[in-house]
Motif scaffolding. Structure first.
Motif, PDB file in Angstrom:
ATOM      1  N   TRP A   1      32.746  79.585  14.992  1.00 56.92           N
ATOM      2  CA  TRP A   1      32.747  80.013  16.396  1.00 56.92           C
ATOM      3  C   TRP A   1      31.311  80.135  16.863  1.00 56.92           C
ATOM      4  O   TRP A   1      30.491  80.815  16.218  1.00 56.92           O
ATOM      5  CB  TRP A   1      33.375  81.395  16.521  1.00 56.92           C
ATOM      6  CG  TRP A   1      34.852  81.426  16.679  1.00 56.92           C
ATOM      7  CD1 TRP A   1      35.784  81.342  15.687  1.00 56.92           C
ATOM      8  CD2 TRP A   1      35.563  81.572  17.914  1.00 56.92           C
ATOM      9  NE1 TRP A   1      37.032  81.431  16.228  1.00 56.92           N
ATOM     10  CE2 TRP A   1      36.934  81.578  17.588  1.00 56.92           C
ATOM     11  CE3 TRP A   1      35.185  81.707  19.243  1.00 56.92           C
ATOM     12  CZ2 TRP A   1      37.924  81.708  18.562  1.00 56.92           C
ATOM     13  CZ3 TRP A   1      36.165  81.836  20.213  1.00 56.92           C
ATOM     14  CH2 TRP A   1      37.519  81.836  19.868  1.00 56.92           C
TER      15      TRP A   1
ATOM     16  N   ARG B   1      39.342  80.972   5.406  1.00 60.40           N
ATOM     17  CA  ARG B   1      38.441  80.486   6.459  1.00 60.40           C
ATOM     18  C   ARG B   1      37.147  81.295   6.474  1.00 60.40           C
ATOM     19  O   ARG B   1      37.155  82.503   6.295  1.00 60.40           O
ATOM     20  CB  ARG B   1      39.122  80.588   7.835  1.00 60.40           C
ATOM     21  CG  ARG B   1      38.292  80.004   8.974  1.00 60.40           C
ATOM     22  CD  ARG B   1      38.521  80.749  10.266  1.00 60.40           C
ATOM     23  NE  ARG B   1      38.356  82.186  10.073  1.00 60.40           N
ATOM     24  CZ  ARG B   1      37.159  82.798  10.086  1.00 60.40           C
ATOM     25  NH1 ARG B   1      36.057  82.121  10.295  1.00 60.40           N
ATOM     26  NH2 ARG B   1      37.087  84.106   9.872  1.00 60.40           N
TER      27      ARG B   1
ATOM     28  N   SER C   1      33.017  81.287   8.482  1.00 62.51           N
ATOM     29  CA  SER C   1      32.094  80.620   9.401  1.00 62.51           C
ATOM     30  C   SER C   1      31.162  79.764   8.568  1.00 62.51           C
ATOM     31  O   SER C   1      30.417  80.283   7.724  1.00 62.51           O
ATOM     32  CB  SER C   1      31.287  81.663  10.177  1.00 62.51           C
ATOM     33  OG  SER C   1      32.122  82.321  11.103  1.00 62.51           O
TER      34      SER C   1
ATOM     35  N   ARG D   1      28.042  77.301   8.129  1.00 66.56           N
ATOM     36  CA  ARG D   1      26.777  77.021   8.824  1.00 66.56           C
ATOM     37  C   ARG D   1      25.946  75.961   8.120  1.00 66.56           C
ATOM     38  O   ARG D   1      24.766  75.777   8.432  1.00 66.56           O
ATOM     39  CB  ARG D   1      25.996  78.330   9.024  1.00 66.56           C
ATOM     40  CG  ARG D   1      26.752  79.350   9.866  1.00 66.56           C
ATOM     41  CD  ARG D   1      25.961  80.591  10.216  1.00 66.56           C
ATOM     42  NE  ARG D   1      26.709  81.505  11.073  1.00 66.56           N
ATOM     43  CZ  ARG D   1      27.532  82.467  10.644  1.00 66.56           C
ATOM     44  NH1 ARG D   1      27.710  82.662   9.343  1.00 66.56           N
ATOM     45  NH2 ARG D   1      28.175  83.235  11.511  1.00 66.56           N
TER      46      ARG D   1
ATOM     47  N   ALA E   1      29.517  81.428  20.243  1.00 68.42           N
ATOM     48  CA  ALA E   1      29.615  81.950  21.609  1.00 68.42           C
ATOM     49  C   ALA E   1      28.254  82.403  22.117  1.00 68.42           C
ATOM     50  O   ALA E   1      28.156  82.884  23.245  1.00 68.42           O
ATOM     51  CB  ALA E   1      30.632  83.075  21.695  1.00 68.42           C
ATOM     52  N   ALA E   2      27.229  82.247  21.290  1.00 65.04           N
ATOM     53  CA  ALA E   2      25.864  82.514  21.770  1.00 65.04           C
ATOM     54  C   ALA E   2      25.343  81.205  22.365  1.00 65.04           C
ATOM     55  O   ALA E   2      24.859  80.328  21.641  1.00 65.04           O
ATOM     56  CB  ALA E   2      24.990  82.991  20.622  1.00 65.04           C
TER      57      ALA E   2
ATOM     58  N   SER F   1      33.058  87.798   4.448  1.00 66.29           N
ATOM     59  CA  SER F   1      32.309  88.888   5.081  1.00 66.29           C
ATOM     60  C   SER F   1      33.222  90.110   5.191  1.00 66.29           C
ATOM     61  O   SER F   1      34.448  89.980   5.231  1.00 66.29           O
ATOM     62  CB  SER F   1      31.769  88.445   6.431  1.00 66.29           C
ATOM     63  OG  SER F   1      32.812  87.971   7.241  1.00 66.29           O
TER      64      SER F   1
ATOM     65  N   GLN G   1      20.655  77.007  17.931  1.00 68.36           N
ATOM     66  CA  GLN G   1      21.408  77.027  16.655  1.00 68.36           C
ATOM     67  C   GLN G   1      21.573  75.594  16.136  1.00 68.36           C
ATOM     68  O   GLN G   1      22.630  74.975  16.259  1.00 68.36           O
ATOM     69  CB  GLN G   1      22.752  77.723  16.833  1.00 68.36           C
ATOM     70  CG  GLN G   1      22.602  79.185  17.273  1.00 68.36           C
ATOM     71  CD  GLN G   1      23.918  79.922  17.263  1.00 68.36           C
ATOM     72  OE1 GLN G   1      24.435  80.303  16.225  1.00 68.36           O
ATOM     73  NE2 GLN G   1      24.478  80.138  18.438  1.00 68.36           N
TER      74      GLN G   1
ATOM     75  N   ARG H   1      35.406  93.364   6.154  1.00 72.79           N
ATOM     76  CA  ARG H   1      36.305  93.748   7.241  1.00 72.79           C
ATOM     77  C   ARG H   1      36.616  95.232   7.118  1.00 72.79           C
ATOM     78  O   ARG H   1      36.620  95.789   6.020  1.00 72.79           O
ATOM     79  CB  ARG H   1      37.620  92.968   7.169  1.00 72.79           C
ATOM     80  CG  ARG H   1      37.494  91.481   7.436  1.00 72.79           C
ATOM     81  CD  ARG H   1      37.048  91.188   8.859  1.00 72.79           C
ATOM     82  NE  ARG H   1      37.167  89.792   9.208  1.00 72.79           N
ATOM     83  CZ  ARG H   1      36.191  88.880   9.099  1.00 72.79           C
ATOM     84  NH1 ARG H   1      34.996  89.237   8.645  1.00 72.79           N
ATOM     85  NH2 ARG H   1      36.403  87.627   9.449  1.00 72.79           N
TER      86      ARG H   1
HETATM   87  C1  LIG Z   1      33.441  85.236  19.755  1.00 72.02           C
HETATM   88  C2  LIG Z   1      32.599  84.862  18.556  1.00 72.02           C
HETATM   89  C3  LIG Z   1      31.310  84.422  18.756  1.00 72.02           C
HETATM   90  C4  LIG Z   1      30.520  84.003  17.667  1.00 72.02           C
HETATM   91  N1  LIG Z   1      29.300  83.432  17.909  1.00 72.02           N
HETATM   92  C5  LIG Z   1      28.580  82.966  16.858  1.00 72.02           C
HETATM   93  C6  LIG Z   1      27.375  82.255  17.088  1.00 72.02           C
HETATM   94  O1  LIG Z   1      26.943  82.026  18.209  1.00 72.02           O
HETATM   95  N2  LIG Z   1      26.691  81.811  15.993  1.00 72.02           N
HETATM   96  C7  LIG Z   1      27.151  81.982  14.725  1.00 72.02           C
HETATM   97  O2  LIG Z   1      26.483  81.532  13.790  1.00 72.02           O
HETATM   98  N3  LIG Z   1      28.311  82.648  14.483  1.00 72.02           N
HETATM   99  C8  LIG Z   1      29.033  83.126  15.515  1.00 72.02           C
HETATM  100  N4  LIG Z   1      30.239  83.743  15.295  1.00 72.02           N
HETATM  101  C9  LIG Z   1      30.745  83.899  13.906  1.00 72.02           C
HETATM  102  C10 LIG Z   1      30.757  85.344  13.447  1.00 72.02           C
HETATM  103  O3  LIG Z   1      29.440  85.743  13.143  1.00 72.02           O
HETATM  104  C11 LIG Z   1      31.685  85.434  12.215  1.00 72.02           C
HETATM  105  O4  LIG Z   1      32.989  85.091  12.598  1.00 72.02           O
HETATM  106  C12 LIG Z   1      31.724  86.844  11.611  1.00 72.02           C
HETATM  107  O5  LIG Z   1      30.447  87.209  11.119  1.00 72.02           O
HETATM  108  C13 LIG Z   1      32.722  86.940  10.464  1.00 72.02           C
HETATM  109  O6  LIG Z   1      32.450  85.958   9.481  1.00 72.02           O
HETATM  110  P1  LIG Z   1      33.549  84.883   9.070  1.00 72.02           P
HETATM  111  O7  LIG Z   1      33.847  84.050  10.294  1.00 72.02           O
HETATM  112  O8  LIG Z   1      32.904  84.032   7.990  1.00 72.02           O
HETATM  113  O9  LIG Z   1      34.746  85.593   8.594  1.00 72.02           O
HETATM  114  C14 LIG Z   1      31.032  84.138  16.348  1.00 72.02           C
HETATM  115  C15 LIG Z   1      32.343  84.596  16.168  1.00 72.02           C
HETATM  116  C16 LIG Z   1      33.129  84.923  17.251  1.00 72.02           C
HETATM  117  C17 LIG Z   1      34.553  85.326  17.022  1.00 72.02           C
END
Ligand SMILES: Cc1cc2nc3c(=O)[nH]c(=O)nc-3n(C[C@H](O)[C@H](O)[C@H](O)COP(=O)(O)O)c2cc1C
Length: 170
Positions: free
Chosen positions: A118, A8, A10, A12, A120-121, A155, A64, A157
């Motif tokens: 995710w 998994r 994130s 975009r 959350a912003a 990314s 976003q 850890r």
């Molecule tokens: C609570 C939470 C809030 C997040 N908010 C944003 C967001 O608003 N915009 C965004 O692009 N990514 C957001 N992320 C993604 C994180 O940046 C991302 O999970 C982290 O950098 C690790 O990358 P990965 O998910 O690819 O493993 C958020 C993740 C979490 C868990």
């Protein structure tokens, strides 16, 4: 399961390809199956497909815009009035419960070849206005849901040694 956890990302960038209804149901069902404090299930998920509404959500999410590329945005809401009020003796369970459900959803999506991110912003009052969410309901997170149009690197850890202690904290 470990495969989904390890792969998994994130996402975009999304393809415009529609998400089949059966897969949408599958990932929502994964959220539904999540554990919650006292099995309170204090959540509600708004599935947004309308283009204008997606644009308004992106504006509410601090601009976003990428989230509008996905055919679906899911808005995960918490219901404090239905949550367990004193997890650990000090807090309502709704943010934890909804977060577990969203994690189930993101992993189920990954297992089905779908991407999520995710979000959350965001400004809660703006999301509320866009979707007609009442005052007693909290917005916990958003995620786009769609077919990825990128393959992000993993990314970094922390190492296990940095985050695990045994028998005592210190
Ligand atoms: C609570 C939470 C809030 C997040 N908010 C944003 C967001 O608003 N915009 C965004 O692009 N990514 C957001 N992320 C993604 C994180 O940046 C991302 O999970 C982290 O950098 C690790 O990358 P990965 O998910 O690819 O493993 C958020 C993740 C979490 C868990």
């Amino acid at each position: 399961m470990m495969e989904a956890i390890k792969t998994r990302r994130s996402v975009r960038k999304y393809k415009p390809t529609p998400v089949p209804e059966s897969l949408l149901k599958e990932v929502l069902n994964a959220a539904r199956m999540a554990p919650s404090a006292d099995n309170s299930q204090p959540w509600k998920f708004v599935v947004v497909r309308d283009e204008q509404t997606k644009l308004k959500l992106a504006a509410a999410a601090n601009g976003q815009k990428f989230i509008t590329q996905a055919p679906i945005i899911i808005v995960a809401c918490g219901l404090p009035d239905e949550a367990f009020p004193t997890v650990g003796g000090y807090m309502s369970s709704h943010v934890i419960d909804v977060s577990i459900a969203v994690d189930h959803l993101t992993l189920a999506a990954q297992a089905s070849g779908l991407g999520t991110c995710w979000i959350a912003a965001f400004k809660e009052d703006k999301v509320r206005d866009v979707l007609g969410i009442p005052e007693d309901v909290r917005v916990v997170a958003l995620t786009p849901l769609g077919y990825p149009d990128e393959s992000p690197d993993r990314s970094p850890r922390k190492n296990l040694e940095e985050l695990v202690v045994y028998d005592r904290y210190q």
